[in-house]
Design an enzyme around this catalytic site. Structure first.
Site, PDB file in Angstrom:
ATOM      1  N   ARG A 409      12.833  64.587  53.188  1.00 57.51           N
ATOM      2  CA  ARG A 409      12.116  65.756  53.589  1.00 57.51           C
ATOM      3  C   ARG A 409      11.485  66.293  52.526  1.00 57.51           C
ATOM      4  NH1 ARG A 409      14.179  71.759  55.645  1.00 57.51           N
ATOM      5  NH2 ARG A 409      12.321  72.625  55.294  1.00 57.51           N
ATOM      6  N   ARG A 418       8.360  69.042  58.863  1.00 58.03           N
ATOM      7  CA  ARG A 418       9.362  68.520  57.942  1.00 58.03           C
ATOM      8  C   ARG A 418       9.942  67.296  59.099  1.00 58.03           C
ATOM      9  NH1 ARG A 418      11.686  74.352  59.425  1.00 58.03           N
ATOM     10  NH2 ARG A 418       9.855  74.720  59.121  1.00 58.03           N
ATOM     11  N   ASP A 421      15.133  69.373  59.735  1.00 60.44           N
ATOM     12  CA  ASP A 421      15.836  70.618  59.394  1.00 60.44           C
ATOM     13  C   ASP A 421      17.335  70.663  59.906  1.00 60.44           C
ATOM     14  OD1 ASP A 421      15.925  72.810  57.742  1.00 60.44           O
ATOM     15  OD2 ASP A 421      14.889  74.156  59.337  1.00 60.44           O
ATOM     16  N   ASP A 423      20.418  73.328  59.969  1.00 64.41           N
ATOM     17  CA  ASP A 423      20.858  74.658  59.643  1.00 64.41           C
ATOM     18  C   ASP A 423      22.298  75.046  60.250  1.00 64.41           C
ATOM     19  OD1 ASP A 423      18.726  75.616  58.305  1.00 64.41           O
ATOM     20  OD2 ASP A 423      17.574  75.958  60.164  1.00 64.41           O
TER      21      ASP A 423
END
Length: 850
Positions: A409, A418, A421, A423
């Site tokens: 990334r 991106r 990602d 999270d």
């Protein structure tokens, strides 16, 4: 006429007792001025040239008395002359104009002692209220009110007079409309900017201690301390804010014996002026608790990605288990809009498993519009459920390694494109507040592309650790909110079913962020209006199919049919080499393979565009499915959902192809007899989630039938997921015609929306664990084509004569929410889909009418 004599019940030869004073004389809002010593100490006002300018006040009195003698004799000497009382108070104001009072209490005590209650005054008891309203220079509060209750007392000899307090009646100080801005709440927009709140404080003050020690409460200083404390605070809940404000106030003076704090959060909901809470505490009932402290909080002017949020954690239960062997359940959101997003996501999942983060299940894949930075490709998003022994910080470190080291990334700017990602959304019920990590994720409640997939993995009663509100409720609220087009074009999502056989080429070679994407089926599982009904045409290459057996045994004839299907707009061609008619004889695996393999290979060798038509294979055998995939099949259509061949799950998981999971019971020979859908409540080891009110058109027995179908289908989905099949591969089929009688087939169609919204918490007695399975937002396929129940209802004994009945049934299927319909009569049913989409989905020629 009988004479009535009225006589007072009070003996006026002696001073009346307080409880006998049942009448009141009122003086309201008498204008007054006085100099106050501690008024100049407030930091909210500008010092004038004269630090002790008189402060405008209003004085109100409730003087207790008895009207008996005055009312009977009409004699003023038995009355409180309120005009004289007002004049005396104003005269006292003039006489003491140069005096500086230590506080409002000091002023009140002087007025009561010298004017209102004294040896010459007819008043024996009075409630005095002094109000000081905020000046133009001081707009942080509306007013301060002081209420004192006093009465007169003489000693037994009658030669010593004093003003006394009432027992158990403290002085009351009210600070009204204290205005300030603070960070309060858990939504990201609430953490980004301070919000206005309004407090009302009511303090009970021990007036005996105050008056005897002259240790008057400096409420201007108290206003400063409350104001400064809350301006720095960043509580998640209003409840914690008011409790800590109460604790702060108790710390200011031991003379404060009671405290009520009311707070109004004013700019939160469009349909109300505000929401808030009130707390009322007595010092004697308050256990000493440490006041929550805050560092100076300066909001960054940087973008949201760079701001470090602080979520104060007061929950003592959110503590990591110290056992090294303890496994935590975590939910991780993923998103990608560069390169082959599906490949990026699968590499990320593989990397997680290699880093002691065992992925248990995944959500549907969703396509979402970019958020915050809008000029970039759409995202592919989802959520996965995993178990890990890693701490939150170590888990975060692993996710960053996958993002930047494995998938390379490159972060050119915040919220930009991106490759991946990752999270942390939830970590059990833990609340984490660290400079670089907040759990629950600070932005999750504003993102449909996080909440929608997350709600597929957690049950409806799963509470958000901070808000204590069900996460499903947060999703419902979000879907009802209006969209801020400056932040995101739309919160609508499309469900994606990947087609991994052949990947598409770059579609934008000149773009700085080249998007390769991946082939997929797209479904609008929210409004249903952004995608049309997909038609699966049936191509049987069997000699004994109940409807078209022997028609396509010739390879040339089969290829001609394929071209005609494609030209007629068929979306998927379903190839069958083994009749699944109840009671039919089943061919050996080699015979089935010899029927289907040549036609699959021949189709893939056709000229464009026919060679790229989507193909599915109608088989329940894992070996046939694998050979068909290697030959070019896109989709596996298994009427048994793995019950006829448990190895099917391994094949589907290995190749990642879409998997149509149908409901049935028994086997080909026994299914027609297994039509008892009554429930044994004693053996119900599950919790089902359905909203009965949404399906009032279904009778109770129809609800039971449809829930049993959905439950058994959910159990098969759980088995498939446990063997590696991903949720985003699954298309459901309630199995019209399989293990169902005429009524049950009709109910299955009628209950399509219920089945599509069904979810269940399945309990495993052996492992004492539960698994949540949701059919919500899984695409559903209905295949009523030429089935026996249509022939029964229309008196058509020959299957190929049931075209009109099939078309009518397909139209109902679309109306009740089918995403895919399977049919023999593809020309006629194509027209039905066009009309059904126009009526029910507002779409014509695959374009929206809206």
């Amino acid at each position: 006429m009988e004479k009535i004599i009225m006589s007072p019940s009070i003996n006026f030869t002696t001073s009346p007792q307080l409880e006998e004073l049942v009448d009141t004389v009122v003086v309201k809002n008498l204008k007054y001025k006085a100099k106050l010593l501690n008024y100049k100490c407030t930091a909210h006002t500008k010092e004038s040239t004269n630090s002790f300018d008189a402060v405008p006040l209003t004085i109100s009195l409730n003087m207790k008395t008895s009207f008996w003698k005055a009312s009977l004799s009409d004699d003023l000497k038995y009355s409180i002359n309120y005009a004289v009382m007002c004049r005396n108070i104003l005269d006292y104001c003039d006489k003491s104009s140069s005096k500086i009072y230590k506080s409002l209490e000091n002023l009140g005590e002087s007025l009561l002692r010298d004017v209102i209650i004294n040896e010459k005054s007819p008043c024996t008891f009075s409630e005095l209220k002094i109000e000081q309203k905020a000046t133009n220079e001081n707009k942080n509060y509306d007013s301060i009110e002081l209420t004192l209750n006093r009465y007169s007392e003489t000693n037994t000899e009658g030669n010593q007079f004093s003003v006394k307090q009432l027992e158990s009646v403290p002085d009351i100080v009210r600070i009204n409309g204290l205005k300030l801005d603070t960070i309060i709440g858990i939504f990201k927009e609430e953490r980004l900017a301070k919000q206005p709140i309004i407090l009302d404080l009511e303090l009970k003050v021990d007036n005996e201690k105050t008056s005897t020690t002259a240790n008057y409460l400096n409420y201007y200083d108290l206003i400063d301390k409350v104001h400064n404390y809350l301006e720095l605070s960043n509580f998640k809940t209003v409840e914690a804010l008011v409790l800590n404000t109460s604790n702060l106030i108790f710390l200011q003076s031991k003379n404060i014996i009671g405290c009520k704090v009311a707070v109004l959060k004013s700019e939160i909901l469009e349909f109300t002026d505000g929401v808030g809470v009130t707390i009322d505490r007595e010092r004697e009932n308050v256990t000493e608790a440490e006041l929550v402290s805050f560092q100076k909080n300066e909001l960054s002017s940087a973008s949201t990605d760079e701001i470090n949020f602080s979520l104060t954690n007061l929950n003592s239960e959110t503590i990591l288990n110290e056992s090294k062997d303890h496994e935590y359940t975590v939910y991780i959101a993923f998103g990608s809009n560069q390169g082959n997003q599906l490949e990026n996501i699968e590499i990320a999942i593989q990397s997680l498993n290699e880093r002691e983060i065992k992925v248990k299940t995944t959500s549907t894949l969703y396509m979402s519009k970019p958020m915050y930075y809008l000029d970039q490709p759409d995202f592919v998003n989802g959520v996965l459920k995993a178990s890990t022994k890693l701490s939150p910080s170590d888990l975060l470190k692993s996710l960053k390694e996958i993002e930047y080291d494995v998938l390379k990334r490159v972060k050119k700017f915040d919220n930009g494109p991106r490759s991946i990602d990752l999270d942390i959304i939830l970590y059990d019920n833990l609340i984490v507040s660290e400079p670089d990590l907040n759990i629950p994720h600070i932005s999750m409640l504003e993102r449909s592309f996080v909440l929608c997939p997350l709600c597929e993995l957690v049950p409806p009663d799963y509470l958000h650790p901070v808000t204590a509100e069900p996460i499903h409720s947060h999703l419902d609220q979000l879907l009802k909110t209006s969209v801020d087009s400056s932040i995101q074009e739309s919160i609508d999502l499309l469900s994606l079913v990947p087609l991994p056989r052949k990947q598409i080429q770059p579609v934008d070679k000149d773009s700085k962020s080249v998007t390769h994407g991946f082939r997929r089926l797209e479904f609008d599982m929210f409004t249903g209006e952004k995608t049309g009904t997909k038609l699966m045409g049936i191509l049987n290459v069997t000699p004994d199919s109940f409807s078209d057996g022997g028609l396509n045994i010739s390879l040339n004839k089969a290829l001609q049919t394929v071209k005609e299907m494609y030209d007629e707009g068929v979306d998927i061609i379903d190839i069958g080499g083994c009749s699944t008619r109840p009671g039919s004889e089943q061919p050996l695996p080699d015979e089935e393979l010899n029927r289907v393999l040549p036609i699959i290979k021949a189709i893939r060798e056709l000229e464009a565009p026919y060679c790229d038509v989507l193909l599915s294979i109608d088989t329940y055998r894992a070996s046939i499915a694998e050979q068909a995939i290697l030959a070019g099949i896109d989709i596996i259509n298994d009427i048994s959902s793995g019950t006829f061949d448990e190895e099917m799950f391994e094949v589907v998981a290995k190749y990642g192809v879409p998997y149509v999971m149908s409901h049935t019971r028994g086997d080909i020979q026994t299914m027609s007899k297994l039509v008892d859908y009554s429930r044994d409540e004693k053996n119900m080891n599950t919790i089902e989630y359905i909203n009965r009110n949404e399906y009032e058109y279904l009778s109770d027995d129809e609800i039971v039938i449809s829930c049993e179908i959905a439950k058994e289908l959910s159990q098969r989905i759980q088995s498939a997921i446990s063997r590696g099949v991903k949720r985003w591969q699954i298309i459901t089929d309630p199995g019209i015609g399989f293990a169902k009688n005429l009524k049950q087939n009709l109910v299955t169609i009628r209950a399509t929306r219920l089945i599509k919204s069904y979810s269940i918490l399945l309990k495993d007695e052996t492992t004492e664990t539960t698994e949540f399975i949701s059919l919500k937002r899984l695409p559903i396929l209905l295949g009523p084509s030429r089935k026996k129940f249509i022939g029964t209802l229309t008196d058509k004994t020959v299957a190929k004569d049931r075209t009109i009945g099939t078309c009518a049934t397909v139209m109902s299927c679309i109306g009740y929410g089918a995403d895919v319909v399977r049919a023999h009569d593809y020309r006629e049913v194509r027209e039905v889909c066009q009309m059904g989409d126009a009526i029910y989905k507002r779409r014509v020629n695959n374009k929206s009418l809206v």
